[in-house]
Design an enzyme around this catalytic site. Sequence first.
Site, PDB file in Angstrom:
ATOM      1  N   ASN A   1       4.540  -9.324  12.063  1.00  0.00           N
ATOM      2  CA  ASN A   1       3.369  -8.896  11.795  1.00  0.00           C
ATOM      3  C   ASN A   1       2.256  -9.906  10.602  1.00  0.00           C
ATOM      4  OD1 ASN A   1       3.673  -6.744  13.440  1.00  0.00           O
ATOM      5  ND2 ASN A   1       4.167  -5.357  11.892  1.00  0.00           N
TER       6      ASN A   1
ATOM      7  N   LYS B   1       2.527  -1.086   9.001  1.00  0.00           N
ATOM      8  CA  LYS B   1       3.934  -0.384   8.454  1.00  0.00           C
ATOM      9  C   LYS B   1       5.133  -0.679   9.511  1.00  0.00           C
ATOM     10  CE  LYS B   1       6.822   3.124   8.769  1.00  0.00           C
ATOM     11  NZ  LYS B   1       7.281   3.945   9.828  1.00  0.00           N
ATOM     12  N   SER B   2       6.067  -1.145   9.095  1.00  0.00           N
ATOM     13  CA  SER B   2       7.368  -1.255   9.795  1.00  0.00           C
ATOM     14  C   SER B   2       8.491  -1.146   9.048  1.00  0.00           C
ATOM     15  CB  SER B   2       7.333  -2.369  10.905  1.00  0.00           C
ATOM     16  OG  SER B   2       8.586  -2.647  11.383  1.00  0.00           O
ATOM     17  N   VAL B   3       9.575  -0.727   9.151  1.00  0.00           N
ATOM     18  CA  VAL B   3      10.973  -0.949   8.692  1.00  0.00           C
ATOM     19  C   VAL B   3      11.860  -1.892   9.348  1.00  0.00           C
ATOM     20  CG1 VAL B   3      10.849   1.594   7.528  1.00  0.00           C
ATOM     21  CG2 VAL B   3      11.720   1.327   9.756  1.00  0.00           C
TER      22      VAL B   3
ATOM     23  N   LEU C   1      -2.454  -0.647  13.960  1.00  0.00           N
ATOM     24  CA  LEU C   1      -1.618  -0.791  15.235  1.00  0.00           C
ATOM     25  C   LEU C   1      -1.737   0.420  16.290  1.00  0.00           C
ATOM     26  CD1 LEU C   1       1.665  -2.560  14.038  1.00  0.00           C
ATOM     27  CD2 LEU C   1      -0.617  -3.848  15.040  1.00  0.00           C
TER      28      LEU C   1
ATOM     29  N   LYS D   1      -2.613   5.888  -4.228  1.00  0.00           N
ATOM     30  CA  LYS D   1      -3.884   6.619  -4.073  1.00  0.00           C
ATOM     31  C   LYS D   1      -3.487   8.091  -4.705  1.00  0.00           C
ATOM     32  CE  LYS D   1      -3.686   4.716   0.739  1.00  0.00           C
ATOM     33  NZ  LYS D   1      -2.258   4.737   1.139  1.00  0.00           N
TER      34      LYS D   1
ATOM     35  N   ILE E   1      -3.021  -3.382   7.091  1.00  0.00           N
ATOM     36  CA  ILE E   1      -1.968  -2.611   6.131  1.00  0.00           C
ATOM     37  C   ILE E   1      -0.694  -2.402   7.028  1.00  0.00           C
ATOM     38  CG2 ILE E   1      -2.517  -2.696   3.758  1.00  0.00           C
ATOM     39  CD1 ILE E   1      -3.157   0.166   4.323  1.00  0.00           C
TER      40      ILE E   1
ATOM     41  N   TYR F   1       3.291   9.817  -0.584  1.00  0.00           N
ATOM     42  CA  TYR F   1       4.063   9.352   0.235  1.00  0.00           C
ATOM     43  C   TYR F   1       5.642   9.546  -0.554  1.00  0.00           C
ATOM     44  CZ  TYR F   1       0.256   6.691   2.492  1.00  0.00           C
ATOM     45  OH  TYR F   1      -0.957   6.136   3.132  1.00  0.00           O
TER      46      TYR F   1
ATOM     47  N   ARG G   1       9.876  -6.943  12.945  1.00  0.00           N
ATOM     48  CA  ARG G   1       8.637  -6.574  13.054  1.00  0.00           C
ATOM     49  C   ARG G   1       7.657  -7.018  12.121  1.00  0.00           C
ATOM     50  NH1 ARG G   1       8.747  -0.513  15.913  1.00  0.00           N
ATOM     51  NH2 ARG G   1       8.908  -1.539  18.172  1.00  0.00           N
TER      52      ARG G   1
ATOM     53  N   HIS H   1      -7.442   9.668  -2.015  1.00  0.00           N
ATOM     54  CA  HIS H   1      -6.930   9.331  -1.073  1.00  0.00           C
ATOM     55  C   HIS H   1      -7.798  10.015   0.356  1.00  0.00           C
ATOM     56  CE1 HIS H   1      -2.561   9.203   1.126  1.00  0.00           C
ATOM     57  NE2 HIS H   1      -3.446   9.011   2.048  1.00  0.00           N
TER      58      HIS H   1
ATOM     59  N   ASP I   1       0.938  -1.145   0.223  1.00  0.00           N
ATOM     60  CA  ASP I   1       0.125   0.104  -0.021  1.00  0.00           C
ATOM     61  C   ASP I   1       0.899   1.189  -0.069  1.00  0.00           C
ATOM     62  OD1 ASP I   1      -2.767   1.255   0.427  1.00  0.00           O
ATOM     63  OD2 ASP I   1      -1.388   2.166   2.117  1.00  0.00           O
TER      64      ASP I   1
HETATM   65  P1  NAD Z   1       0.479   1.374  12.030  1.00  0.00           P
HETATM   66  O1  NAD Z   1      -0.838   1.228  12.890  1.00  0.00           O
HETATM   67  O2  NAD Z   1       0.776   0.470  10.982  1.00  0.00           O
HETATM   68  O3  NAD Z   1       1.717   1.576  13.004  1.00  0.00           O
HETATM   69  C1  NAD Z   1       3.055   1.720  12.433  1.00  0.00           C
HETATM   70  C2  NAD Z   1       4.151   1.773  13.588  1.00  0.00           C
HETATM   71  O4  NAD Z   1       3.825   0.764  14.454  1.00  0.00           O
HETATM   72  C3  NAD Z   1       5.515   1.746  12.998  1.00  0.00           C
HETATM   73  O5  NAD Z   1       5.955   3.129  12.741  1.00  0.00           O
HETATM   74  C4  NAD Z   1       6.154   0.990  14.053  1.00  0.00           C
HETATM   75  O6  NAD Z   1       6.513   2.275  15.018  1.00  0.00           O
HETATM   76  C5  NAD Z   1       5.105   0.278  14.858  1.00  0.00           C
HETATM   77  N1  NAD Z   1       5.089  -1.048  14.635  1.00  0.00           N
HETATM   78  C6  NAD Z   1       5.073  -1.705  13.627  1.00  0.00           C
HETATM   79  N2  NAD Z   1       4.931  -3.118  13.834  1.00  0.00           N
HETATM   80  C7  NAD Z   1       5.127  -3.196  15.020  1.00  0.00           C
HETATM   81  C8  NAD Z   1       5.333  -4.484  15.993  1.00  0.00           C
HETATM   82  N3  NAD Z   1       5.158  -5.668  15.348  1.00  0.00           N
HETATM   83  N4  NAD Z   1       5.561  -4.261  17.249  1.00  0.00           N
HETATM   84  C9  NAD Z   1       5.550  -3.019  17.847  1.00  0.00           C
HETATM   85  N5  NAD Z   1       5.466  -1.696  16.936  1.00  0.00           N
HETATM   86  C10 NAD Z   1       5.232  -1.992  15.572  1.00  0.00           C
HETATM   87  O7  NAD Z   1       0.418   2.808  11.251  1.00  0.00           O
HETATM   88  P2  NAD Z   1       0.439   3.607   9.848  1.00  0.00           P
HETATM   89  O8  NAD Z   1       1.794   3.482   9.235  1.00  0.00           O
HETATM   90  O9  NAD Z   1      -0.066   4.794  10.019  1.00  0.00           O
HETATM   91  O10 NAD Z   1      -0.625   2.646   8.910  1.00  0.00           O
HETATM   92  C11 NAD Z   1      -0.307   1.710   8.145  1.00  0.00           C
HETATM   93  C12 NAD Z   1      -0.509   2.081   6.730  1.00  0.00           C
HETATM   94  O11 NAD Z   1      -1.610   2.547   6.515  1.00  0.00           O
HETATM   95  C13 NAD Z   1       0.489   3.165   6.328  1.00  0.00           C
HETATM   96  O12 NAD Z   1       1.832   2.620   6.176  1.00  0.00           O
HETATM   97  C14 NAD Z   1      -0.053   3.468   4.785  1.00  0.00           C
HETATM   98  O13 NAD Z   1       0.190   2.748   3.872  1.00  0.00           O
HETATM   99  C15 NAD Z   1      -1.522   3.529   5.558  1.00  0.00           C
HETATM  100  N6  NAD Z   1      -2.241   4.635   5.872  1.00  0.00           N
HETATM  101  C16 NAD Z   1      -3.162   5.310   4.781  1.00  0.00           C
HETATM  102  C17 NAD Z   1      -3.844   6.745   5.383  1.00  0.00           C
HETATM  103  C18 NAD Z   1      -4.571   6.969   4.539  1.00  0.00           C
HETATM  104  O14 NAD Z   1      -4.876   8.485   4.779  1.00  0.00           O
HETATM  105  N7  NAD Z   1      -5.262   6.408   3.733  1.00  0.00           N
HETATM  106  C19 NAD Z   1      -3.148   7.102   6.445  1.00  0.00           C
HETATM  107  C20 NAD Z   1      -2.180   6.586   7.180  1.00  0.00           C
HETATM  108  C21 NAD Z   1      -1.684   5.336   7.012  1.00  0.00           C
END
Ligand code: NAD
Length: 277
Positions: free
Chosen positions: A242, A232-234, A191, A76, A230, A51, A238, A109, A46
């Site tokens: 996930n 996210k992590s780098v 998360l 998006k 979906i 981005y 993790r 978006h 995604d």
């Molecule tokens: P998320 O809930 O996925 O949280 C991401 C954060 O959680 C990471 O930065 C990391 O610090 C932490 N994390 C990830 N895996 C973990 C683990 N196993 N243990 C502990 N911490 C962990 O939040 P997000 O990134 O905002 O949302 C996910 C995806 O949704 C985004 O990457 C993007 O693709 C999408 N998104 C879309 C919109 C939209 O407006 N459509 C807005 C925000 C995000």
Amino acid sequence: MPHTPSVTLNNGVEIPQLGFGVFLIPPDETAAAVTTAIEAGYRQIDTAQGYRNEKGVGEAVAGSGLPRDEIFITTKLANGQHGHDRAAAALEASLERLGMDTIDLFLIHWPLPMFDRYVETWRVLEQLLADGRIRSIGVSNFEIEHLERLAAETDITPALNQVELHPEFPQEELRAYHGAHGIATEAWGPLGQNRGLLDDDSVVGLANSKDRTPAQIVLRWHIQIGNVVIPKSVTPQRIQENIDIFDFELDEAEMEVIAGLSRGRRLGPHPNEFDLV
Ligand code: NAD
């Protein structure tokens, strides 16, 4: 490798129920993170024009050696690209950056109701779908009122609505509307963006009792209520953790514990107020 189930969208296209989100991954780190995700078994990515990392996504997919049709790609439309004159060209620019002939899902978006262009933009997406430029079309951050306007004024029901959704903000009313209208629910911030949810005592307690991590418990809750999700992590560990959520289940009582976390509290802006272009 974990087997990820699929959700069938209202046009028959299948989307893997768990994908990899790349919001806030810097452009020069995106290819590496997406490569790690693909190696861990993710088959859905995604991204978004906003981005600024579509190029890295495309590089990782090309470098994976997998046939293109084995990876589901969502991008998006950026907020500044609404409207008849811009939306189609913006898609072409995305395809160019991704290095792809088509994508699987193209989303608006944000609805930006204050500018009143999302109906016009949706008609452009309908045309792009008819022209075969994309496999499915959907929306993001749409409230029920926005979906009802599309239903009244356009032809195609969105395949999916990607919205903020996590145990503290479970979007029950919107999910019920989606269910009644054949729209898949995709959870962003699944998360809770790791801003407290994963430290909650009841989540940690469940994780300890099931020998899982808090993130796995929360993601499993999403899967069991039917969301596409979906995270996210780098961090490679993790990213792996996930997706390792398809070999256990939460029972009814455990699902109730998570349901009890609902606070009706958003982390992000209300879609009727978000006007950033
Ligand atoms: P998320 O809930 O996925 O949280 C991401 C954060 O959680 C990471 O930065 C990391 O610090 C932490 N994390 C990830 N895996 C973990 C683990 N196993 N243990 C502990 N911490 C962990 O939040 P997000 O990134 O905002 O949302 C996910 C995806 O949704 C985004 O990457 C993007 O693709 C999408 N998104 C879309 C919109 C939209 O407006 N459509 C807005 C925000 C995000």
